[in-house]
Motif scaffolding. Structure first.
Motif, PDB file in Angstrom:
ATOM      1  N   GLY A   1       0.657  -1.219   0.397  1.00  0.00           N
ATOM      2  CA  GLY A   1       0.277  -0.074  -0.058  1.00  0.00           C
ATOM      3  C   GLY A   1       0.741   0.854   0.186  1.00  0.00           C
ATOM      4  N   ALA A   2       1.728   1.387  -0.023  1.00  0.00           N
ATOM      5  CA  ALA A   2       3.069   2.609   0.401  1.00  0.00           C
ATOM      6  C   ALA A   2       2.991   2.937  -1.488  1.00  0.00           C
ATOM      7  N   ALA A   3       2.835   4.412  -1.468  1.00  0.00           N
ATOM      8  CA  ALA A   3       2.828   5.447  -3.054  1.00  0.00           C
ATOM      9  C   ALA A   3       3.767   5.810  -2.567  1.00  0.00           C
ATOM     10  N   LEU A   4       4.338   5.682  -3.425  1.00  0.00           N
ATOM     11  CA  LEU A   4       5.872   6.405  -3.224  1.00  0.00           C
ATOM     12  C   LEU A   4       6.254   6.679  -4.970  1.00  0.00           C
ATOM     13  N   ASN A   5       7.549   7.706  -5.611  1.00  0.00           N
ATOM     14  CA  ASN A   5       7.352   8.071  -6.519  1.00  0.00           C
ATOM     15  C   ASN A   5       9.059   8.193  -6.204  1.00  0.00           C
ATOM     16  N   VAL A   6       9.966   7.799  -7.137  1.00  0.00           N
ATOM     17  CA  VAL A   6      11.191   7.259  -7.394  1.00  0.00           C
ATOM     18  C   VAL A   6      12.212   8.435  -8.568  1.00  0.00           C
ATOM     19  N   ALA A   7      13.046   8.049  -7.602  1.00  0.00           N
ATOM     20  CA  ALA A   7      14.255   9.279  -9.134  1.00  0.00           C
ATOM     21  C   ALA A   7      15.941   8.168  -9.199  1.00  0.00           C
TER      22      ALA A   7
ATOM     23  N   VAL B   1       4.797  -1.729  -9.593  1.00  0.00           N
ATOM     24  CA  VAL B   1       4.930  -1.820  -9.026  1.00  0.00           C
ATOM     25  C   VAL B   1       4.475  -3.849  -9.062  1.00  0.00           C
ATOM     26  N   ASP B   2       4.839  -4.316  -8.669  1.00  0.00           N
ATOM     27  CA  ASP B   2       4.150  -5.751  -8.759  1.00  0.00           C
ATOM     28  C   ASP B   2       4.335  -6.581  -7.441  1.00  0.00           C
ATOM     29  N   GLY B   3       3.445  -7.077  -6.729  1.00  0.00           N
ATOM     30  CA  GLY B   3       3.972  -8.043  -5.582  1.00  0.00           C
ATOM     31  C   GLY B   3       4.840  -7.519  -4.411  1.00  0.00           C
ATOM     32  N   GLY B   4       4.269  -6.779  -4.040  1.00  0.00           N
ATOM     33  CA  GLY B   4       5.227  -5.902  -2.793  1.00  0.00           C
ATOM     34  C   GLY B   4       6.262  -5.460  -2.973  1.00  0.00           C
TER      35      GLY B   4
ATOM     36  N   PRO C   1       7.496   9.984  -0.533  1.00  0.00           N
ATOM     37  CA  PRO C   1       6.234   9.279  -0.432  1.00  0.00           C
ATOM     38  C   PRO C   1       5.372  10.718  -1.060  1.00  0.00           C
ATOM     39  N   VAL C   2       4.975   9.718  -2.171  1.00  0.00           N
ATOM     40  CA  VAL C   2       3.502  10.132  -2.564  1.00  0.00           C
ATOM     41  C   VAL C   2       2.977  10.706  -1.542  1.00  0.00           C
ATOM     42  N   THR C   3       2.271  12.019  -1.720  1.00  0.00           N
ATOM     43  CA  THR C   3       1.622  13.552  -0.682  1.00  0.00           C
ATOM     44  C   THR C   3       0.042  14.243  -2.154  1.00  0.00           C
ATOM     45  N   ALA C   4      -0.514  15.172  -1.090  1.00  0.00           N
ATOM     46  CA  ALA C   4      -1.075  16.196  -2.043  1.00  0.00           C
ATOM     47  C   ALA C   4       0.297  17.135  -2.762  1.00  0.00           C
ATOM     48  N   ALA C   5       1.165  17.433  -2.014  1.00  0.00           N
ATOM     49  CA  ALA C   5       1.902  18.944  -2.570  1.00  0.00           C
ATOM     50  C   ALA C   5       2.382  17.870  -3.175  1.00  0.00           C
ATOM     51  N   CYS C   6       2.719  16.244  -3.825  1.00  0.00           N
ATOM     52  CA  CYS C   6       3.726  15.922  -4.856  1.00  0.00           C
ATOM     53  C   CYS C   6       3.125  14.797  -5.064  1.00  0.00           C
ATOM     54  N   ALA C   7       1.982  14.535  -6.406  1.00  0.00           N
ATOM     55  CA  ALA C   7       1.665  13.570  -6.620  1.00  0.00           C
ATOM     56  C   ALA C   7       1.923  12.540  -7.464  1.00  0.00           C
ATOM     57  N   ARG C   8       1.541  11.173  -7.662  1.00  0.00           N
ATOM     58  CA  ARG C   8       2.500  10.003  -8.320  1.00  0.00           C
ATOM     59  C   ARG C   8       3.195  10.368  -9.718  1.00  0.00           C
TER      60      ARG C   8
END
Length: 304
Positions: free
Chosen positions: A216-222, A251-254, A278-285
């Motif tokens: 369930g963690a929503a993350l941006n990646v760089a 994102v696949d299987g954790g 983390p994805v936030t209100a200020a930083c969308a996916r």
């Protein structure tokens, strides 16, 4: 975007007025050209070439990208339409250069496809960091693939088929390119330095080229770069990857599955590491439809 062009694939090869919009034939492919790099530092010219049956039908270079007098902003869109009912077979080359139209080539992306029938579709052809070094100038202003064989092109740092089934492409919507806007500086953009200001280094499983994540963690990646490529701020230079994309990560299987080229380039020292935030209100996916912010951007107005 402030300027765009459309080309008719007919014997006379008529070039219509600037701008994608207004009355248009229903048989059209709109090419969108985004980048994850900084302009003009990393790229300053985009060249677009179209061939039909091996014959050149369209060629244009858009220079001084990122400058006040730039010929266009990115993402850029250009539409090619059929005057004969669709079905035309074409090959498209999109090239990112430094130093103008005849300058060194950094990135080449190719697609072989057909103009759709009774549809206007979107074909995204990004000029992204992982494909740096994928093209070279042949000395006569044309571009050759430096990395992949015939019928292939660089996608996320690896060679993949350049064949694109236009019937499988999504319908074109301007808002899907420009962060929900129209390309005139409205819409949203992704502020790379701000969104990764407190980013955490990620532990990458080199064998799988993946990152374990909590459910369930929503993350941006760089990607963090040791060079000054990418978008720099807060003391580091980053390339943000698009989520749910063949050109980015999934994102696949954790776990976050990265392109294999990320781990290859980490091993070679071209990439210093991977960070997540983390994805936030200020930083969308970050997705392909949410361009990066910067003076080069046709979406949003934030400087990086």
């Amino acid at each position: 975007m402030t300027r765009a062009r459309r080309a008719a694939l007919v014997a006379a090869a008529a070039l219509a007025a600037l701008g994608v919009g207004g009355c248009s034939p229903p048989d059209e492919i709109v090419v969108a050209v985004p980048t994850d790099l900084s302009l003009p530092d990393d790229l300053d010219t985009v060249q677009i070439q179209v061939f039909e049956g091996g014959r050149p039908r369209f060629s244009a270079a858009y220079e001084r990208l990122g400058e006040d007098d730039a010929g266009t902003l990115l993402p850029a869109t250009i539409g090619f339409y059929s005057a004969t009912g669709g079905g035309d077979s074409i090959r498209i080359k999109v090239t990112g250069r430094t130093g103008g139209e005849l300058g060194p080539v950094r990135i080449l992306r190719e697609a072989a496809t057909r103009i759709p029938k009774n549809r206007i579709v979107l074909l995204t052809m990004p000029l992204n960091f992982l494909c740096d070094g994928s093209g070279r100038d042949d000395g006569q202003g044309s571009v050759e693939d430096e990395r992949c064989g015939e019928g292939q092109t660089c996608v996320a740092g690896a060679c993949a088929s350049s064949e694109v089934d236009s019937s499988a492409l999504p319908d074109y919507s301007v808002r899907d390119v420009y962060g929900g806007g129209t390309g005139d500086g409205d819409g949203d953009c992704f502020d790379v330095p701000a969104c990764f200001q407190d980013a955490a280094p990620a532990e990458v499983d080199a064998a799988a080229c993946a990152i374990a994540v909590d459910d369930g963690a929503a993350l941006n990646v760089a990607l963090e770069l040791p060079s000054e490529d990418g978008i720099c701020g807060n003391g580091r230079c980053l390339v943000a990857l698009d989520a749910d994309s063949d050109d980015g990560f999934r994102v696949d299987g954790g776990r976050i599955q990265l392109p294999p080229a990320v781990c290859e380039q980490m091993a070679g020292g071209k990439i210093g590491g991977v960070v997540t935030a983390p994805v936030t209100a200020a930083c969308a996916r970050k997705t392909a439809g949410l361009p990066t912010c910067g003076p080069w951007s046709a979406s949003g107005s934030k400087d990086p």
